[in-house]
Design an enzyme around this catalytic site. Structure first.
Site, PDB file in Angstrom:
ATOM      1  N   GLU A 177       0.819  -1.215   0.000  1.00 24.05           N
ATOM      2  CA  GLU A 177       0.000   0.000   0.000  1.00 24.05           C
ATOM      3  C   GLU A 177       0.850   1.261   0.000  1.00 24.05           C
ATOM      4  O   GLU A 177       0.408   2.309  -0.456  1.00 24.05           O
ATOM      5  CB  GLU A 177      -0.920   0.020   1.237  1.00 24.05           C
ATOM      6  CG  GLU A 177      -2.283  -0.553   0.933  1.00 24.05           C
ATOM      7  CD  GLU A 177      -3.314  -0.376   2.044  1.00 24.05           C
ATOM      8  OE1 GLU A 177      -4.337  -1.039   1.961  1.00 24.05           O
ATOM      9  OE2 GLU A 177      -3.091   0.403   3.002  1.00 24.05           O
ATOM     10  N   HIS A 196       7.790 -26.944  -1.900  1.00 23.80           N
ATOM     11  CA  HIS A 196       7.151 -28.060  -2.600  1.00 23.80           C
ATOM     12  C   HIS A 196       5.929 -27.596  -3.393  1.00 23.80           C
ATOM     13  O   HIS A 196       5.124 -28.402  -3.835  1.00 23.80           O
ATOM     14  CB  HIS A 196       6.786 -29.151  -1.596  1.00 23.80           C
ATOM     15  CG  HIS A 196       8.005 -29.674  -0.897  1.00 23.80           C
ATOM     16  ND1 HIS A 196       8.687 -30.794  -1.299  1.00 23.80           N
ATOM     17  CD2 HIS A 196       8.702 -29.175   0.158  1.00 23.80           C
ATOM     18  CE1 HIS A 196       9.741 -30.984  -0.514  1.00 23.80           C
ATOM     19  NE2 HIS A 196       9.775 -30.004   0.376  1.00 23.80           N
ATOM     20  N   LYS A 209     -14.104   0.781  -2.892  1.00 20.71           N
ATOM     21  CA  LYS A 209     -15.077   1.119  -1.841  1.00 20.71           C
ATOM     22  C   LYS A 209     -16.239   1.895  -2.443  1.00 20.71           C
ATOM     23  O   LYS A 209     -17.400   1.633  -2.139  1.00 20.71           O
ATOM     24  CB  LYS A 209     -14.412   1.964  -0.746  1.00 20.71           C
ATOM     25  CG  LYS A 209     -13.414   1.223   0.117  1.00 20.71           C
ATOM     26  CD  LYS A 209     -12.967   2.097   1.286  1.00 20.71           C
ATOM     27  CE  LYS A 209     -11.866   1.444   2.092  1.00 20.71           C
ATOM     28  NZ  LYS A 209     -11.290   2.309   3.107  1.00 20.71           N
TER      29      LYS A 209
HETATM   30  O1  PA5 Z   1      -3.230   1.397   5.861  1.00 22.72           O
HETATM   31  C1  PA5 Z   1      -4.388   1.778   5.784  1.00 22.72           C
HETATM   32  O2  PA5 Z   1      -4.708   2.949   6.044  1.00 22.72           O
HETATM   33  C2  PA5 Z   1      -5.529   0.848   5.408  1.00 22.72           C
HETATM   34  O3  PA5 Z   1      -5.115  -0.366   4.933  1.00 22.72           O
HETATM   35  C3  PA5 Z   1      -6.437   0.648   6.597  1.00 22.72           C
HETATM   36  O4  PA5 Z   1      -5.706   0.049   7.637  1.00 22.72           O
HETATM   37  C4  PA5 Z   1      -7.663  -0.213   6.262  1.00 22.72           C
HETATM   38  O5  PA5 Z   1      -8.268   0.212   5.082  1.00 22.72           O
HETATM   39  C5  PA5 Z   1      -8.679  -0.131   7.404  1.00 22.72           C
HETATM   40  O6  PA5 Z   1      -9.108   1.176   7.589  1.00 22.72           O
HETATM   41  P1  PA5 Z   1      -9.883   1.635   8.877  1.00 22.72           P
HETATM   42  O7  PA5 Z   1      -9.016   1.432  10.057  1.00 22.72           O
HETATM   43  O8  PA5 Z   1     -10.169   3.102   8.637  1.00 22.72           O
HETATM   44  O9  PA5 Z   1     -11.148   0.825   8.953  1.00 22.72           O
END
Ligand code: PA5
Length: 452
Positions: free
Chosen positions: A288, A309, A427
């Site tokens: 990310e 394997h 989303k």
């Molecule tokens: O790194 C990030 O910001 C995302 O991967 C969030 O951790 C994930 O989308 C969850 O978001 P939230 O804590 O707002 O529910």
């Protein structure tokens, strides 16, 4: 506690390309420390243990001590950065066989997970398992609006309220979310839940050492102070000024060198299945943070020797786009002794040559054998070994190491490590497809595309 990074099986050409990037990497580290890099408003995780973590840990301990009812499991509701760090620690340190025998692992209560996917099967199974436990629920969402945890929380809340009544249910639920905004914040305040804030300047995937990880781990009996101490050990190395051959600089520059030489996939190879969730956490962290603007190394992982394997063939001889980073902790691990291969006066199973050796010794040899084979197969290999057994302390150090390496590495790539604009697209489509108010136009345009 330190990390040894060995580049003996990374090619000399890549090592020298990496060394050419050292001063750039040191500048990137300074920009992280000063919060002056791109996305600097989200670098609050850097040095967090010393600045806030230990105080926060004390507050959570006080909260834990004041709970005046018994509980024997913790349900963590969260997705991405809101659960992966917790799960990394729990799955590395718990004894899964004892946990399966309910409460026999006296040090740790089981943690169950929800809201990290959208399957009815998993929720049904969780609800029926919970009948045999006396649960605490920790709902964790920085934004407080993410669909998966919101849905799971509604289901779990209704279960808890039916089982315990609204008053006791609200004591058995603890929320971790933004201090002021978001649906979960409003809901928590309205229902009188105890809550802990996710700091504004810490993004989800960098949040394991904040309340996001500390609350559920302390509730489940893990040594969260040790986790913070381990992380603080790493951050103090950075505070005191590190040398240009420090592993965090070498790891970030080696990744950059590999990427520039066409190695666009990093395979993290672990030799202990207890680290599987560390790999998952690491994938989110790097994936990310770096995968944007049509750039970035794709983080993948395998577990040795199991996956030799299944995926070993590909790594050895498939498309040459890979480099590999072995990650391990000193082998004595969580247990003081290991299993020895029994001595017997019979070589019909052809294991005489292994008699008296520990299984872990054989595993170490298998790692070395694999590294040599993969390097011979033109896969540049890095070896990262934390020189202490797996523990909260060594995991805390590892979290701080990888977060810092990621912040440096993404800057070397030229992207903002701390945003994730791409995650929003699916989303929005989901909201539109499921009829959420405000998404009518998008819903129409999607409907046209689906019909085509
Ligand atoms: O790194 C990030 O910001 C995302 O991967 C969030 O951790 C994930 O989308 C969850 O978001 P939230 O804590 O707002 O529910």
């Amino acid at each position: 506690l330190k990390l040894n990074l060995d580049r003996s099986f990374f090619s000399p050409e890549l090592c020298s390309a990496a060394d050419n990037r050292v001063s750039e990497a040191l500048n990137a580290l300074t920009a992280l420390k000063n919060h002056s890099c791109r996305g600097g408003e989200f670098t609050g995780w850097f040095d967090y243990p010393q600045l806030h973590g230990f105080d926060l840990n004390q507050k959570i301990r006080t909260y834990r001590q004041k709970l005046d009812f018994e509980f024997d499991c913790v349900v963590v509701i969260g997705i991405g950065g809101s659960y992966l760090g917790t799960r990394t620690v729990a799955e590395a340190l718990q004894n899964e066989y004892l946990l399966a025998q309910k409460s026999s692992d006296r040090r740790h209560k089981p943690i169950f997970y929800a809201g990290h996917q959208l399957t009815g099967n998993a929720l049904m199974e969780l609800l029926s398992a919970l009948d045999g436990f006396s649960p605490m629920v920790n709902v964790i969402s920085k934004s407080g609006t993410t669909t998966e945890p919101s849905v799971a929380f509604r289901v779990l809340r209704s279960y808890m309220e039916k089982r315990y009544g609204a008053r006791e249910a609200s004591q058995r639920i603890v929320a971790t979310t933004d201090e002021k905004k978001g649906a979960l914040r409003q809901f928590a305040d309205a229902n009188g839940y105890i809550s802990f804030p996710v700091p504004d300047d810490v993004g989800g995937r960098f949040s394991v050492l904040t309340a996001v990880g500390l609350v559920p781990l302390m509730l489940a009996g893990y040594q969260t102070e040790e986790l913070l101490k381990g992380a603080d050990l790493f951050f103090s190395e950075v505070r005191n000024g590190l040398s240009s051959d420090h592993p965090v600089i070498q790891y970030a520059t080696s990744r950059k060198a590999a990427y520039e030489h066409g190695r666009t996939v990093e395979v993290q190879s672990i030799i202990d299945p207890k680290l599987r969730m560390l790999s998952e956490w690491w994938k989110q962290l790097f994936g990310e943070s770096e995968g944007k603007e049509a750039k970035g190394i794709f983080p993948a992982s395998i577990c040795l020797t199991t996956d030799l394997h299944s995926m070993g063939q590909y790594v050895q001889q498939g498309t040459r786009m890979l480099f590999e980073s072995f990650v391990s902790f000193r082998t004595s691990r969580v247990h003081s002794s290991s299993v020895t291969i029994p001595v017997q006066n019979d070589d019909r199973d052809q294991l005489l040559y292994l008699e008296g050796k520990t299984v872990d010794e054989v595993n170490e040899a298998a790692k070395l054998a694999t590294k040599i084979a993969h390097a011979d197969g033109d896969v540049p290999c890095l070896d990262l070994e934390f020189d202490e057994p797996l523990s909260e302390r060594s995991l805390g150090y590892a979290f701080a190491f990888f977060e810092t390496a990621c912040g440096i590495s993404a800057q070397l790539l030229g992207v903002n490590p701390f945003d994730q604009p791409g995650v929003e697209d699916y989303k929005k489509n989901l909201f539109a497809l499921m009829g959420r108010k405000g998404y009518e136009e998008l819903a129409k345009s999607l409907a046209n595309r689906i019909r085509r």
